[in-house]
Design a protein around this motif. Sequence first.
Motif, PDB file in Angstrom:
ATOM      1  N   VAL A  66     -69.797 -61.681  27.674  1.00  0.00           N
ATOM      2  CA  VAL A  66     -70.253 -61.922  29.038  1.00  0.00           C
ATOM      3  C   VAL A  66     -71.362 -60.952  29.428  1.00  0.00           C
ATOM      4  N   LEU A  67     -71.208 -59.676  29.081  1.00  0.00           N
ATOM      5  CA  LEU A  67     -72.240 -58.690  29.413  1.00  0.00           C
ATOM      6  C   LEU A  67     -73.551 -59.004  28.698  1.00  0.00           C
ATOM      7  N   ILE A  68     -73.451 -59.376  27.441  1.00  0.00           N
ATOM      8  CA  ILE A  68     -74.660 -59.715  26.683  1.00  0.00           C
ATOM      9  C   ILE A  68     -75.299 -60.977  27.254  1.00  0.00           C
ATOM     10  N   ASP A  69     -74.458 -61.922  27.628  1.00  0.00           N
ATOM     11  CA  ASP A  69     -74.972 -63.154  28.225  1.00  0.00           C
ATOM     12  C   ASP A  69     -75.754 -62.869  29.506  1.00  0.00           C
ATOM     13  N   ARG A  70     -75.218 -61.976  30.328  1.00  0.00           N
ATOM     14  CA  ARG A  70     -75.917 -61.623  31.570  1.00  0.00           C
ATOM     15  C   ARG A  70     -77.244 -60.942  31.284  1.00  0.00           C
TER      16      ARG A  70
END
Length: 283
Positions: A66-70
């Motif tokens: 999720v963090l990488i996606d953001r």
Amino acid sequence: MRYLQQKERKMFGRKIVLLMAMLSSVLTACDNNDAADKTATTTAASKDPVLAGMEQQIAQYPDSVVLIDRLIDTLSQRNQTDAAATWCDTLLQRDTVNNLIYSLVKADLYRAAQQYPKAIAAYEYYLQRKADEPTIFLSLANTLAEAGDKRVLTFCPQIVRQFPTREVYTGVCYVKGIYYNTIKNYAQARAWMDSTIRYDYAFTDAYMEKGFAWFDEGKAAQAAATFAKLVEIDAKNAEAWYWLGKSEETAGRKAAAIKAYERCVLISSNIPEAKEALERLGK
């Protein structure tokens, strides 16, 4: 590209913003799946304090998809395509099966940036592993068409054979129209856009591309007639009103141009070209 608000042509349901939103809502459960490489990828964008902060979070929680996606989403919004694509590669290398959708994210990023060879490679990477979605085949075909790559003419019949549906055939007609617009064969482009419209009367992008073909050929009156037809179908289409105004202005019909530009401004405040045109025309 002539589109003023939507910078890419039709993406067949794979627009980056929608894709990112979907990913953010479903990937939380993936954060603790397989063991991941604990070394965070460093991007050139780290000098930006916002991006640097996001990268620091990833360094602390390197398993968090999720963090990488953001971060990918933020980089794409800032037009840092290569940096965003690098993070897509990080996720693909980590888990190709579960993160395969990031090949599509990468493809759409490169396509929006008009880096067509990289976009084509990313779509092909996805299709080599998952070849059951006609929308992805159409997105690849559309990218080939935008690049003026004649391979699209042999690829399109293959798509129809594999997915013999009305929707797919309509998409293929549109893609061929894009290709002929790209190589400036405007008569063929209009013919294929007419075929698209016969199969889907409300296919607004086909009217836009047909209008562009008339305009680029120097036939502003015919372009205006095409855009006028589109605004009958989609009266809230600000870009169609803008191009109707531009075509009318080019054809020397000032009053009609002003009316169209005024409608554009009324519908959307995000097309400054319409306001500039009105000022130019003394309104």
